[in-house]
Design a protein around this motif. Structure first.
Motif, PDB file in Angstrom:
ATOM      1  N   ILE A 226      31.659  22.195   4.504  1.00 58.11           N
ATOM      2  CA  ILE A 226      32.039  23.335   3.674  1.00 58.11           C
ATOM      3  C   ILE A 226      33.383  23.051   3.007  1.00 58.11           C
ATOM      4  CG2 ILE A 226      32.476  25.812   3.636  1.00 58.11           C
ATOM      5  CD1 ILE A 226      29.593  25.056   4.434  1.00 58.11           C
ATOM      6  N   ALA A 227      34.317  22.513   3.778  1.00 58.96           N
ATOM      7  CA  ALA A 227      35.635  22.191   3.229  1.00 58.96           C
ATOM      8  C   ALA A 227      35.536  21.115   2.153  1.00 58.96           C
ATOM      9  CB  ALA A 227      36.564  21.732   4.352  1.00 58.96           C
ATOM     10  N   GLN A 228      34.717  20.091   2.388  1.00 57.04           N
ATOM     11  CA  GLN A 228      34.585  18.994   1.430  1.00 57.04           C
ATOM     12  C   GLN A 228      33.974  19.466   0.116  1.00 57.04           C
ATOM     13  OE1 GLN A 228      32.298  16.092   3.608  1.00 57.04           O
ATOM     14  NE2 GLN A 228      33.923  15.801   5.143  1.00 57.04           N
ATOM     15  N   VAL A 229      32.899  20.251   0.207  1.00 57.72           N
ATOM     16  CA  VAL A 229      32.257  20.740  -1.016  1.00 57.72           C
ATOM     17  C   VAL A 229      33.211  21.655  -1.777  1.00 57.72           C
ATOM     18  CG1 VAL A 229      30.371  22.126  -1.945  1.00 57.72           C
ATOM     19  CG2 VAL A 229      29.926  20.492  -0.102  1.00 57.72           C
ATOM     20  N   THR A 230      33.910  22.526  -1.052  1.00 58.09           N
ATOM     21  CA  THR A 230      34.875  23.423  -1.700  1.00 58.09           C
ATOM     22  C   THR A 230      35.953  22.615  -2.427  1.00 58.09           C
ATOM     23  OG1 THR A 230      34.501  25.061   0.047  1.00 58.09           O
ATOM     24  CG2 THR A 230      36.443  25.360  -1.344  1.00 58.09           C
ATOM     25  N   GLN A 231      36.480  21.602  -1.753  1.00 52.48           N
ATOM     26  CA  GLN A 231      37.519  20.772  -2.361  1.00 52.48           C
ATOM     27  C   GLN A 231      36.976  20.016  -3.568  1.00 52.48           C
ATOM     28  OE1 GLN A 231      40.656  20.695  -1.849  1.00 52.48           O
ATOM     29  NE2 GLN A 231      41.198  18.943  -3.141  1.00 52.48           N
ATOM     30  N   ARG A 232      35.756  19.531  -3.477  1.00 50.80           N
ATOM     31  CA  ARG A 232      35.168  18.795  -4.596  1.00 50.80           C
ATOM     32  C   ARG A 232      34.983  19.701  -5.809  1.00 50.80           C
ATOM     33  NH1 ARG A 232      31.169  16.448  -1.997  1.00 50.80           N
ATOM     34  NH2 ARG A 232      29.535  17.914  -2.608  1.00 50.80           N
ATOM     35  N   ILE A 233      34.552  20.935  -5.592  1.00 43.16           N
ATOM     36  CA  ILE A 233      34.434  21.876  -6.712  1.00 43.16           C
ATOM     37  C   ILE A 233      35.806  22.128  -7.323  1.00 43.16           C
ATOM     38  CG2 ILE A 233      33.856  24.260  -7.343  1.00 43.16           C
ATOM     39  CD1 ILE A 233      31.727  24.173  -5.106  1.00 43.16           C
TER      40      ILE A 233
ATOM     41  N   ASP B 294      37.289  32.589  -6.727  1.00 48.30           N
ATOM     42  CA  ASP B 294      37.617  31.188  -6.946  1.00 48.30           C
ATOM     43  C   ASP B 294      36.548  30.334  -6.266  1.00 48.30           C
ATOM     44  OD1 ASP B 294      38.154  31.423  -4.245  1.00 48.30           O
ATOM     45  OD2 ASP B 294      40.311  31.019  -4.430  1.00 48.30           O
ATOM     46  N   GLU B 295      36.843  29.057  -6.066  1.00 44.83           N
ATOM     47  CA  GLU B 295      35.830  28.168  -5.490  1.00 44.83           C
ATOM     48  C   GLU B 295      35.433  28.587  -4.079  1.00 44.83           C
ATOM     49  OE1 GLU B 295      39.892  26.663  -4.649  1.00 44.83           O
ATOM     50  OE2 GLU B 295      38.837  27.174  -6.508  1.00 44.83           O
ATOM     51  N   LYS B 296      36.338  29.197  -3.316  1.00 46.98           N
ATOM     52  CA  LYS B 296      35.988  29.650  -1.967  1.00 46.98           C
ATOM     53  C   LYS B 296      34.959  30.776  -2.012  1.00 46.98           C
ATOM     54  CE  LYS B 296      40.359  28.459   0.329  1.00 46.98           C
ATOM     55  NZ  LYS B 296      41.510  28.984   1.097  1.00 46.98           N
ATOM     56  N   ALA B 297      35.160  31.722  -2.906  1.00 48.62           N
ATOM     57  CA  ALA B 297      34.218  32.830  -3.026  1.00 48.62           C
ATOM     58  C   ALA B 297      32.850  32.338  -3.481  1.00 48.62           C
ATOM     59  CB  ALA B 297      34.762  33.876  -3.992  1.00 48.62           C
ATOM     60  N   ILE B 298      32.833  31.391  -4.415  1.00 48.61           N
ATOM     61  CA  ILE B 298      31.557  30.861  -4.900  1.00 48.61           C
ATOM     62  C   ILE B 298      30.829  30.113  -3.790  1.00 48.61           C
ATOM     63  CG2 ILE B 298      30.509  29.202  -6.492  1.00 48.61           C
ATOM     64  CD1 ILE B 298      31.338  31.787  -7.875  1.00 48.61           C
ATOM     65  N   VAL B 299      31.537  29.311  -3.014  1.00 50.07           N
ATOM     66  CA  VAL B 299      30.909  28.618  -1.888  1.00 50.07           C
ATOM     67  C   VAL B 299      30.368  29.635  -0.882  1.00 50.07           C
ATOM     68  CG1 VAL B 299      31.381  27.165   0.131  1.00 50.07           C
ATOM     69  CG2 VAL B 299      32.137  26.449  -2.138  1.00 50.07           C
ATOM     70  N   ASN B 300      31.108  30.711  -0.623  1.00 51.34           N
ATOM     71  CA  ASN B 300      30.600  31.764   0.260  1.00 51.34           C
ATOM     72  C   ASN B 300      29.264  32.299  -0.235  1.00 51.34           C
ATOM     73  OD1 ASN B 300      32.883  31.543   1.831  1.00 51.34           O
ATOM     74  ND2 ASN B 300      33.591  33.630   1.489  1.00 51.34           N
ATOM     75  N   ALA B 301      29.167  32.517  -1.556  1.00 51.61           N
ATOM     76  CA  ALA B 301      27.923  33.042  -2.121  1.00 51.61           C
ATOM     77  C   ALA B 301      26.772  32.078  -1.897  1.00 51.61           C
ATOM     78  CB  ALA B 301      28.110  33.328  -3.608  1.00 51.61           C
ATOM     79  N   VAL B 302      27.016  30.785  -2.104  1.00 53.69           N
ATOM     80  CA  VAL B 302      25.963  29.788  -1.911  1.00 53.69           C
ATOM     81  C   VAL B 302      25.540  29.747  -0.446  1.00 53.69           C
ATOM     82  CG1 VAL B 302      25.348  27.351  -2.081  1.00 53.69           C
ATOM     83  CG2 VAL B 302      26.743  28.393  -3.871  1.00 53.69           C
ATOM     84  N   VAL B 303      26.493  29.714   0.468  1.00 53.19           N
ATOM     85  CA  VAL B 303      26.167  29.643   1.894  1.00 53.19           C
ATOM     86  C   VAL B 303      25.413  30.902   2.333  1.00 53.19           C
ATOM     87  CG1 VAL B 303      27.136  29.587   4.226  1.00 53.19           C
ATOM     88  CG2 VAL B 303      28.054  28.077   2.450  1.00 53.19           C
ATOM     89  N   GLY B 304      25.858  32.074   1.878  1.00 52.70           N
ATOM     90  CA  GLY B 304      25.151  33.302   2.214  1.00 52.70           C
ATOM     91  C   GLY B 304      23.716  33.289   1.719  1.00 52.70           C
ATOM     92  N   LEU B 305      23.528  32.785   0.502  1.00 50.20           N
ATOM     93  CA  LEU B 305      22.189  32.667  -0.069  1.00 50.20           C
ATOM     94  C   LEU B 305      21.316  31.755   0.789  1.00 50.20           C
ATOM     95  CD1 LEU B 305      20.573  33.384  -2.814  1.00 50.20           C
ATOM     96  CD2 LEU B 305      21.167  31.044  -3.463  1.00 50.20           C
TER      97      LEU B 305
END
Length: 618
Positions: free
Chosen positions: A7-14, A285-296
């Protein structure tokens, strides 16, 4: 809480790939923000026009320019069950704003079409484009610069993503999304699906089919299966844009009304005049977007969001890719079983523990970011609470720490599946996505000759004639965004389901979309490049053997490479898609739209477009 390494890696990459684009977005938002009450910038003539229709109390407050004024943007109409409950919301919001010494105005309405009504009809070809049309309508509604915060009233498929994109471009304003809630449970979705398949086989008539559908879709509120509409609600809450626990409270209940009133009060608190300025652009930001993907992924949500979330991220200056979805899916456990991934509906999910339990589990496992600013005033830890009424007063209490029904909702320690069940497909037929959370493992690998269609209505005739009673990969091409607006092909689901039930190995491959309600048949969708652009699907010939492996993410036609490269794309006359039911009005959208992997958007990428031409000015 330690965030999961992936999760941290994908967030950082975005964050890294979006650095220049996001910086430009933030500068645009800062440029749009002006200290103080926004309507104070208007001339006397401008302001007089802006409050001419108001009552005396509201007009006096608006004249003083020292209190917040909320803009209401709503998708209300009284034809569609999900949106009909929004009718009384504006008056509730206005009353709540007055109680805070502020005001609220209905800024504008946005269109709300229902894929359930247009499924298999020409109007479905406007559906995806309605998302960007809604974003534009949101922009028009807020363009008067009368507002210090905005409330977005929307529920279904393209509507919430469109409102989100519009909100993002007015990101200097605080924003709260206000849902209407799901209808109460009716005929079980599994029984509805059974009757649909019987109808497809000719074993029941239209009267029986209509009765089943009417018992399933029976009252005001969102449809109760877990498609795009309910996926929208989950994502808004897990990004902190709803009030905690607001997503799945039924319409026309005292709790629903209390949540709507509180949303107005909280929007005022979050405005600059309210003293706790919390603009949209600083929240998402990128954290909120990653949250949305993970929740989905954790909930087995709609594949439509592999389009919408890419476009939504782009609206806030972030570049989200399908590969991000695949990497996140590999470490996100499947925690829910809601139809079509199970037998329960969203009301059962709510009763089993709902969003508070799901968010707590994901937070404690480090699978979502807790340190995001949320509209409730704190961070995402507040969203492990549930709303209740105590003697008529809205309160939040700690949500359940254990699932009330392990057949519907599970903890991370004992998931239904260790992965999210969504992956990218690659091969010589291009790139696409596939959702396998409802596909049994024995159906995930299919190798069979193809049967080609260029119109979904052709498939029924082939089915009725017995031409598909064999192992088959059905290819429905020329269904991409530039060809005909990328309609959902959910109409095909009963026929393909019947073939699978007859013991045949069957799959669907298309450059179109499938419904958020698609389920047990493997479907390679959103194939890109699309056929009209010379994509590989256009080179297929009847009888070509295609190999689909959903587990490995492979989609390949088994044709000699030299022969494949030498083939020309099949010509296709698409004139029948150009006119009728309003389709001619969207000709410009078909010319401008990006590919599926770029979110099938017509806007050209906002800041990305500026950066591409070397222009970094606002």
């Amino acid at each position: 809480m330690t965030i999961h390494p992936t999760i941290a890696q994908v967030t950082q990459r975005i964050r890294e790939r979006s650095q220049d684009r996001r910086a430009l977005y933030e500068r645009h938002m800062q440029d749009q923000h002006r200290q103080g009450v926004h309507r104070g910038e208007l001339s006397c003539g401008n302001l007089a026009h802006g409050f001419a229709a108001c009552g005396t109390e509201d007009k006096d407050r608006l004249k003083l320019t020292n209190s917040a004024n909320l803009g209401i943007v709503s998708s209300y109409n009284d034809m569609l069950s999900a949106h009909q409950p929004l009718a009384p919301f504006p008056e509730m919001i206005k009353e709540a704003a007055r109680s805070m010494g502020s005001t609220a105005q209905f800024a504008g309405g946005v269109p709300a079409m229902c894929d359930g009504v247009t499924q298999g009809q020409p109007g479905m070809e406007l559906s995806l484009f309605s998302r960007d049309n809604i974003a534009m309508a949101t922009g028009v509604a807020l363009s008067h610069n009368m507002f210090d915060a905005a409330l977005f009233l929307g529920i279904c498929d393209k509507i919430v993503p469109g409102l989100f994109i519009g909100a993002a471009r007015f990101g200097h304003l605080p924003a709260i999304f206000v849902p209407g809630g799901p209808m109460t449970s009716g005929l079980p979705n599994s029984e509805k699906a059974r009757v649909r398949q019987l109808y497809a086989e000719g074993k029941v008539g239209r009267e029986e089919l209509l009765e089943a559908e009417s018992q399933s879709y029976h009252s005001p509120g969102t449809c109760t299966f877990y498609g795009t509409a309910n996926s929208n609600q989950l994502m808004m809450e897990i990004m902190g844009l709803h009030l905690p626990g607001a997503s799945f409270v039924n319409p026309n209940t005292p709790l629903r009304e209390a949540l709507t009133r509180y949303a107005a009060e909280q929007a005022i608190r979050n405005s600059e005049p309210g003293g706790n300025y919390r603009p949209f652009w600083q929240q998402i930001d990128e954290k909120a977007i990653v949250n949305a993907v993970v929740g989905l992924l954790a909930s087995g949500g709609s594949t439509n969001h592999t389009l919408h979330l890419v476009a939504m991220a782009g609206a806030v200056g972030l570049t989200l890719t399908w590969d991000d979805f695949t990497e996140l899916s590999a470490v996100t456990p499947s925690l829910t079983r809601i139809y079509p991934n199970g037998q329960a509906d969203v009301n059962h999910f709510q009763a089993a523990g709902g969003m508070s339990f799901l968010i707590r589990e994901l937070l404690e496992a480090g699978l979502i970011h807790g340190d995001i600013p949320c509209v409730f005033g704190g961070d995402l830890s507040d969203y492990t609470q549930e709303p209740f009424l105590e003697e008529g007063r809205l309160v939040w209490r700690t949500g359940p720490t254990q699932s009330m029904d392990l057949d519907v909702l599970r903890p991370v320690a004992e998931p239904f599946s260790p992965t999210g069940g969504l992956t990218v497909l690659n091969g010589n037929l291009g790139r696409g996505v596939i959702k396998v959370s409802a596909v049994k493992p024995e159906h995930r690998v299919v190798e069979a000759p193809v049967r080609l269609f260029s119109d979904q209505n052709e498939l029924k005739a082939a089915f009725d004639d017995g031409e598909l009673d064999r192992d088959v990969i059905v290819v429905v091409r020329y269904q991409g965004p530039r060809a005909n607006g990328m309609p959902e092909l959910h109409k095909l689901t009963p026929y393909l389901g019947v073939l699978q039930d007859r013991g045949f190995r069957v799959a669907l491959v298309t450059d179109g979309r499938m419904s958020g309600a698609s389920g047990k048949v493997p479907a390679a969708i959103h194939m890109t490049p699309e056929a009209i652009d010379g994509g590989p699907l256009a080179k297929l010939r009847e009888g070509d053997v295609v190999h689909l492996d959903a587990d490995k993410g492979e989609l390949t036609v088994l044709v000699d490479d030299a022969e494949w490269q030498a083939r020309d794309a099949a010509a296709m006359d698409l004139e029948r898609y150009r006119y009728g039911m309003g389709r001619e009005l969207f000709a410009g959208f078909r010319q401008l739209v990006s590919g599926a992997e770029e979110g099938a958007a017509v806007f050209g990428g906002f800041e990305a477009q500026d950066l591409a031409r070397g222009d970094d000015r606002a």
